[in-house]
Enzyme design. Structure first.
Site, PDB file in Angstrom:
ATOM      1  N   GLY A   1     -30.990  90.092 -53.484  1.00  0.00           N
ATOM      2  CA  GLY A   1     -30.833  88.676 -53.820  1.00  0.00           C
ATOM      3  C   GLY A   1     -30.467  87.860 -52.596  1.00  0.00           C
ATOM      4  O   GLY A   1     -31.124  86.884 -52.272  1.00  0.00           O
ATOM      5  N   PHE A   2     -29.401  88.265 -51.933  1.00  0.00           N
ATOM      6  CA  PHE A   2     -28.901  87.579 -50.735  1.00  0.00           C
ATOM      7  C   PHE A   2     -28.552  86.119 -51.007  1.00  0.00           C
ATOM      8  O   PHE A   2     -28.502  85.310 -50.093  1.00  0.00           O
ATOM      9  CB  PHE A   2     -29.891  87.703 -49.567  1.00  0.00           C
ATOM     10  CG  PHE A   2     -30.383  89.106 -49.357  1.00  0.00           C
ATOM     11  CD1 PHE A   2     -29.499  90.100 -48.987  1.00  0.00           C
ATOM     12  CD2 PHE A   2     -31.709  89.438 -49.564  1.00  0.00           C
ATOM     13  CE1 PHE A   2     -29.928  91.407 -48.819  1.00  0.00           C
ATOM     14  CE2 PHE A   2     -32.149  90.742 -49.406  1.00  0.00           C
ATOM     15  CZ  PHE A   2     -31.261  91.727 -49.030  1.00  0.00           C
TER      16      PHE A   2
ATOM     17  N   GLY B   1     -27.684  94.846 -55.412  1.00  0.00           N
ATOM     18  CA  GLY B   1     -27.929  95.852 -54.374  1.00  0.00           C
ATOM     19  C   GLY B   1     -26.696  96.445 -53.729  1.00  0.00           C
ATOM     20  O   GLY B   1     -26.726  97.573 -53.247  1.00  0.00           O
TER      21      GLY B   1
ATOM     22  N   LYS C   1     -19.498 104.995 -49.288  1.00  0.00           N
ATOM     23  CA  LYS C   1     -20.934 104.987 -48.971  1.00  0.00           C
ATOM     24  C   LYS C   1     -21.567 103.618 -49.178  1.00  0.00           C
ATOM     25  O   LYS C   1     -22.362 103.151 -48.359  1.00  0.00           O
ATOM     26  CB  LYS C   1     -21.675 106.033 -49.819  1.00  0.00           C
ATOM     27  CG  LYS C   1     -21.447 107.435 -49.329  1.00  0.00           C
ATOM     28  CD  LYS C   1     -22.363 108.419 -50.025  1.00  0.00           C
ATOM     29  CE  LYS C   1     -22.083 109.819 -49.482  1.00  0.00           C
ATOM     30  NZ  LYS C   1     -22.921 110.833 -50.112  1.00  0.00           N
ATOM     31  N   THR C   2     -21.223 102.974 -50.293  1.00  0.00           N
ATOM     32  CA  THR C   2     -21.843 101.663 -50.518  1.00  0.00           C
ATOM     33  C   THR C   2     -21.278 100.633 -49.550  1.00  0.00           C
ATOM     34  O   THR C   2     -21.971  99.699 -49.168  1.00  0.00           O
ATOM     35  CB  THR C   2     -21.676 101.207 -51.980  1.00  0.00           C
ATOM     36  OG1 THR C   2     -20.290 101.131 -52.289  1.00  0.00           O
ATOM     37  CG2 THR C   2     -22.365 102.152 -52.940  1.00  0.00           C
TER      38      THR C   2
ATOM     39  N   GLN D   1     -23.477  98.362 -47.138  1.00  0.00           N
ATOM     40  CA  GLN D   1     -23.305  96.916 -47.041  1.00  0.00           C
ATOM     41  C   GLN D   1     -23.229  96.483 -45.596  1.00  0.00           C
ATOM     42  O   GLN D   1     -23.846  95.508 -45.173  1.00  0.00           O
ATOM     43  CB  GLN D   1     -21.988  96.502 -47.724  1.00  0.00           C
ATOM     44  CG  GLN D   1     -22.095  96.183 -49.168  1.00  0.00           C
ATOM     45  CD  GLN D   1     -22.551  94.753 -49.370  1.00  0.00           C
ATOM     46  OE1 GLN D   1     -23.538  94.320 -48.807  1.00  0.00           O
ATOM     47  NE2 GLN D   1     -21.846  94.012 -50.190  1.00  0.00           N
TER      48      GLN D   1
ATOM     49  N   LYS E   1     -10.717  93.783 -49.866  1.00  0.00           N
ATOM     50  CA  LYS E   1     -11.178  92.433 -49.559  1.00  0.00           C
ATOM     51  C   LYS E   1     -12.697  92.482 -49.469  1.00  0.00           C
ATOM     52  O   LYS E   1     -13.288  93.547 -49.275  1.00  0.00           O
ATOM     53  CB  LYS E   1     -10.580  91.940 -48.239  1.00  0.00           C
ATOM     54  CG  LYS E   1      -9.048  91.924 -48.216  1.00  0.00           C
ATOM     55  CD  LYS E   1      -8.486  91.110 -47.044  1.00  0.00           C
ATOM     56  CE  LYS E   1      -8.475  91.874 -45.741  1.00  0.00           C
ATOM     57  NZ  LYS E   1      -7.743  91.150 -44.660  1.00  0.00           N
ATOM     58  N   GLY E   2     -13.317  91.322 -49.594  1.00  0.00           N
ATOM     59  CA  GLY E   2     -14.786  91.271 -49.632  1.00  0.00           C
ATOM     60  C   GLY E   2     -15.416  91.737 -48.331  1.00  0.00           C
ATOM     61  O   GLY E   2     -14.840  91.612 -47.252  1.00  0.00           O
TER      62      GLY E   2
ATOM     63  N   GLU F   1     -20.254  89.418 -46.922  1.00  0.00           N
ATOM     64  CA  GLU F   1     -20.548  88.319 -45.994  1.00  0.00           C
ATOM     65  C   GLU F   1     -20.161  88.676 -44.552  1.00  0.00           C
ATOM     66  O   GLU F   1     -20.933  88.449 -43.623  1.00  0.00           O
ATOM     67  CB  GLU F   1     -19.830  87.029 -46.410  1.00  0.00           C
ATOM     68  CG  GLU F   1     -19.777  86.754 -47.912  1.00  0.00           C
ATOM     69  CD  GLU F   1     -21.115  86.634 -48.602  1.00  0.00           C
ATOM     70  OE1 GLU F   1     -22.085  86.152 -47.990  1.00  0.00           O
ATOM     71  OE2 GLU F   1     -21.201  87.041 -49.787  1.00  0.00           O
TER      72      GLU F   1
END
Lengths: 746, 326
Positions: free
Chosen positions: A247-248, A475, A640-641, A645, A708-709, A712
């Site tokens: 998507g992004f 994703g 892993k994800t 990312q 934390k995210g 981005e």
């Protein structure tokens, strides 16, 4: 907040739970649904850029074989929500895009080139495609402008200037500084271009109930948009997005084509499939707006920042004001007494932009972190030393402590990994195999947000736990991360956790954007897991049998069993406990959100990107030879994800830095490279080994996981690191992205 | 996409007859370019004649000549042991083209016949003299970053997109054609044409002509050959500039040089002046630079492709350096 952090196996982590489904083709994406009676829609686009549709001839198309209906503004059934639509449109949960979203087939006005003017519905895709070529339109055209670069001076403040207009201390203080840098930085327009094209299958049941398989990053927000457009109650609209092929940001909003397909399906009383073409992906689902920025930096001779000025002008459409956080990081990333920012938009005859990964912060970091590098060289300081000299221990914008900040550790870890201090700092001083070699770095930061989510947790007597929430996974691996969180919290092996998502009829979850999904949804998963454990505790306490006097805190929930934490005394398996109580399952639905911690702390994720580039001295070819990214994203909940990312962010960053550029011929207002042969994203050969490192220290305040995210910050700053490395390699400063060979040879 | 008829030819003669009989018929082989053009409405044959069953797939070495069948796949030719050994320039050029998936479909004949990737040619809304004669050249004052610096006209500044063709032009290949009046041989450098006043015509074939193969003569270039393609990403991108360089070197003296450029003209651009200059001279960077500079005297750039005036000679020099191993 809980002091107990999740245990994650640092080395192993969990394989992507849906990985096998995806690589074996068993995962069904929106357009792969084929209900009985399905028919196919194709959008016809405007060749004009601005004006009105004078006439539109659909007769030939209507007569073509297999055609069921041709919808235009002249015959389109009314969309109830289009009448007296409020001007604060867009996604109701996300405010920044103000204005009147494009009402497809609503009237004869043309706002941008390739705007949909008709939709052909036929019994096969090929017949729909053919008939679409037979629709002929004439336009009363008006003069138009699509050129930001030539008109940046005409930028205007947005209606909701919000945080964009900012001043701390004196404005333009850099102009009085001992050492000054003032430069403009241009970012080309970028298009998200996820692999999966936007598509949906709309299936009406009668004329007041609709089910939609759609590519979306938010099934709840899509559901809301369709409810609003067709004035339907929540129970009558179901949106399903079980798998999403990237998507992004392009699928954060519900775009007009969705309404068109739902409208079409209603009109022909059959299920309709609509998939955009790659060309339509450039104009109908947003893009990262071209942005022209000015950075002014002032510093003392010994490297203390005395002034930061950050100005930006970004393009938007004539019908909506899209704004983003382009100038935000300049306010808090460095300790500096005088900071001012100005953010403007320029409405043009183009479609509306939208968030694209990193969003405005990636645009802003490209400028700020390039200028920081320029200043470091002007001061004859190492770029890391210069940044550390101006390190902000507290948030200087809000005058609050950071909830956690391990940026210094990021600098150190990355510098060691890539051999930063072993390089020769002089520009154009390093060579290898006839190529110039350059090292570059930059900083990235993005708010570590947490929203609100509901989940339903169901622990069954067979020992499995099912968790459901109406979120999409475009994703990043949300289902995998949630499985790991639940497995750890519940003391169950991951194979016993079933995480279900992508259906609006599940408890409402957040839209997947802004690096918040893990924080928001993970917290809800923790909460529901804790609630189920407490429920089990009540059952064992009631039962007695050695647990009668036990406190909840004294119990261990591990390997599917409840036991005394000290290892002595009674044990009981979850399955046995439920069976004994004649419970087929324990089901709890709850809503989860943070408290007032956001008022007490500034919460940000941080990243540092290091790259080594090789630049060919005479042909200007740039290759990213090595990339090391270090992220302070709190506790990593899914190794892993998270690595995926971070790696994906760098790949996107290589595109942003070196190749992505959606070009409009301003004479026609029309794209000239709206396909994946001419609009370049990195191919495998462009991508070196990417080393994704994490500080992996929990944040005590963001959420129960301490995470934390990450989505981005994986991208933010990367382009500046490349531009800085190109400067180090060549002595040539490129201030206009992308850095293609022509810019280094011309 | 416009509806069309599909027929499969089983004999060369019947394929040619089918196209001669029907003015809107076109041959189709790999289809990697034609199908795109049909989808975009750039071309709309009412009939496509599939020639992939014709026995034109072979690559054979006979009497010091290499014969490459028109239907030999790009991937197969690139990896063919004869080609790798005797004509490494061709192998390198093929590998620089498109992507692995496309090379597995695309044929030798189709590759040389592919049409320009000029965006104005591809978009039926925009003007293009090549697609729609008389409508004007969209690129002339438009986005012409990818466009020609040699041999263009004010009617068309498009470039030929093939990599393979650049190598074939450098190696003095011969195109074998079968047509209405029998068989003929066209030297590769005469195969494609410059746009002039008729940019809609890419090459010197006439209706009914079928490319059946390409012939290459043994040469002394196999030890010193390189294809250097400069592009916006490392793979799957068309050339900003590419150079096919082949040298016959004795000691440090160049006996013979063959040079052709891609991404700069409507046809593979042979650098005859530079070749002549280099013959008999030592293989030095100075001589390479002088040769490249001579060639650039006739170059003309447009608004967005001025960089090619520097990039083109630089790429020539680089390719020659790599080929000569200096």
């Amino acid at each position: 907040m809980g002091k107990e952090y999740l245990f994650i196996d640092e080395k192993e982590g969990l394989d992507r739970v849906d990985g096998k489904m995806k690589v074996t083709g068993k995962a069904k994406y929106a357009a792969e649904h084929h209900p009985a009676g399905l028919v196919y829609a194709i959008l016809v686009n405007s060749a004009a850029t601005k004006g009105r549709i004078k006439s539109i001839d659909t007769k030939k198309a209507e007569r073509a074989a297999g055609v069921i209906k041709v919808i235009t503004h002249a015959n389109a059934p009314k969309v109830p929500g289009y009448e007296n639509a409020p001007r604060t449109g867009g996604n109701p949960e996300k405010g920044p895009t103000l204005g009147q979203p494009l009402r497809i087939f609503h009237d004869d006005t043309i706002y941008f080139n390739n705007q949909p003017i008709a939709m052909v519905i036929a019994d096969t895709l090929e017949r729909a495609m053919h008939a679409a070529t037979l629709v002929k339109a004439e336009f009363d055209t008006e003069t138009f402008s699509t050129n930001l670069a030539a008109n940046a001076a005409k930028g205007v403040p947005p209606s909701n200037a919000g945080r964009a207009l900012y001043k701390r201390g004196d404005a333009d203080a850099y102009k009085n500084a001992e050492v000054q840098v003032e430069q403009n930085y241009v970012l080309a327009r970028e298009v998200h271009n996820p692999m999966e094209l936007h598509s949906l299958v709309a299936i009406w049941d009668g004329d007041d109930k609709v089910k939609v398989y759609e590519k979306t990053q938010g099934v709840k927000s899509s559901q809301r948009a369709i409810m609003d457009a067709f004035k339907l109650p929540e129970a009558n609209v179901q949106v399903i997005a079980e798998y999403v092929g990237g998507g992004f940001g392009a699928a954060l909003r519900t775009w007009p084509h969705t309404i068109a397909a739902v409208l079409g399906a209603k009109a022909v009383k059959r299920p309709v499939k609509l998939m955009l073409t790659r060309e339509q992906m450039f104009t109908l689902v947003g893009y990262r707006p071209m942005t022209v920025q000015k950075i002014g930096l002032g510093a003392t001779k010994d490297g203390k920042l005395t002034g930061i000025t950050h100005e930006a002008v970004a393009e938007t459409s004539m019908y909506e004001e899209f704004t983003e956080g382009t100038v935000n990081m300049s306010k808090f990333l460095y300790e500096c007494p005088n900071v001012n920012t100005v953010y403007k938009i320029l409405p043009l005859d183009i479609s509306t932009p939208t968030w694209m990964r990193g969003p405005g912060e990636a645009t802003g970091a490209w400028a700020l972190e390039s200028a920081m590098d320029e200043m470091a060289y002007a001061l004859n300081m190492d770029p890391i030393e210069f940044r550390l000299k101006n390190y902000a221990e507290r948030d200087p914008e809000r005058n609050l402590p950071f909830s956690s900040k391990f940026l210094k550790e990021c600098y150190q870890k990355g510098a060691e990994q890539i051999g930063w201090f072993k390089r020769n700092r002089q520009p154009r001083s390093m060579q290898e195999d006839g190529w110039l070699v350059g090292y570059g770095m930059s900083t990235g930061t993005f708010g570590a947000g947490r929203g609100r989510a509901s989940v339903r947790g169901t622990l069954s007597a067979d020992g499995t736990m099912t968790i459901q929430s109406a979120v999409s996974d475009s994703g990043p691996g949300t289902a995998t991360a949630m499985t790991e969180i639940a497995a750890n919290r519940m003391g169950l092996p991951p194979q016993k956790i079933i995480f279900e998502l992508g259906d609006s009829s599940m408890p409402p979850g957040p839209t997947q954007g802004g690096s918040t999904t893990t924080s928001t949804l993970g917290s809800a998963v923790v909460d529901v897991s804790e609630a189920i454990k407490k429920k089990m505790f009540e059952l064992v306490a009631k039962e007695g049998r050695g647990f009668a006097s036990a406190k909840y805190e004294d119990l261990s929930f591990s390997r599917g069993e409840i036991s005394q934490a000290n290892g002595r005394g009674a044990k009981i398996a979850y399955t046995e406990l439920l069976r004994k109580n004649n419970l087929p399952s324990i089901e709890i639905t709850l809503n989860s959100q943070g408290g007032n911690e956001r008022d007490r702390y500034s919460m940000y994720s941080f990243s540092v990107h290091f790259v080594i580039v090789r630049v060919h001295p005479t042909t200007g070819v740039v290759r990213v030879h090595r990339a090391v990214g270090v992220s302070d994203a709190g506790k990593i909940v899914s190794r892993k994800t998270a690595e995926s990312q971070a790696i994906g962010g760098v790949v996107g960053g290589i595109g942003m830095a070196l190749m992505e550029d959606a070009v409009i011929d301003h004479r026609f207002g029309r794209y000239v490279n709206s396909n994946l042969a001419d609009y370049h994203v990195p191919v495998h050969a462009d991508v070196p080994k990417i080393e994704a490192l994490f500080i992996d220290k929990p944040d005590p305040h963001t959420n129960p996981m301490g995470s934390k995210g990450l989505g981005e910050i994986a991208l933010i700053g990367f382009a500046a690191a490349v531009a800085n490395a190109v400067y180090h390699a060549t002595g040539k400063r490129i201030r206009e992205l992308p850095i293609t060979p022509d810019k280094l040879t011309g | 996409m416009i509806p069309f008829q599909y027929v499969r030819a089983l004999k060369q003669r019947s394929a040619i007859d089918a196209v001669l009989k029907d003015k809107s018929a076109q041959f189709i082989a790999g289809g990697t370019n034609l199908v795109d053009l049909m989808k975009r409405g750039v071309t709309a044959p009412q009939k496509v004649v599939d020639i992939t069953n014709l026995p034109l797939k072979e690559v054979v070495l006979k009497n010091n000549k290499l014969l490459i069948g028109a239907l030999a796949l790009n991937a197969d030719v690139a990896e063919h042991p004869f080609v790798v050994k005797h004509f490494p320039l061709l192998s390198l050029a093929l590998q620089a083209g498109a992507s692995a998936q496309l090379r597995n479909m695309a044929t030798t004949g189709g590759n040389m016949l592919q049409r320009t990737r000029c965006p104005y040619f591809y978009d039926t809304v925009l003007p293009c003299n090549k697609r729609n004669p008389g409508s004007g050249c969209g690129a002339l004052e438009g986005y012409n970053r990818m466009h020609a610096i040699f041999g263009a006209s004010d009617k068309c500044i498009a470039v030929h997109p093939s990599d393979m063709a650049i190598a074939l032009a450098a190696l003095d290949a011969v195109v074998l054609v079968s047509g209405a009046k029998g068989d003929r041989r066209i030297p590769f450098t005469d195969f494609h044409r410059l746009p002039g006043d008729r940019p809609e015509i890419d090459n010197n074939l006439v209706r009914g002509d079928l490319v059946v193969g390409v012939e290459l003569s043994q040469n002394a270039f196999s030890k010193h050959a390189h294809y250097l393609k400069i592009r916006d990403r490392a793979s799957y991108a068309f050339a900003l500039v590419s150079v096919a360089a082949a040298l016959d070197i004795n000691g440090n003296t160049i006996n013979n040089a063959r040079l052709a450029m891609g991404g700069v003209a409507h046809k593979p651009w042979r650098l005859f002046t530079a070749e002549k200059f280099l013959a008999g001279k030592p293989a030095t960077e100075e001589n390479f630079k002088a040769a490249a500079a001579l060639e650039m005297q006739t170059a003309k750039a447009y608004e967005h492709n001025k960089f090619k005036l520097t990039l083109a000679p630089n790429t020539v020099v680089e390719a020659l350096k790599i080929a000569a191993k200096v």
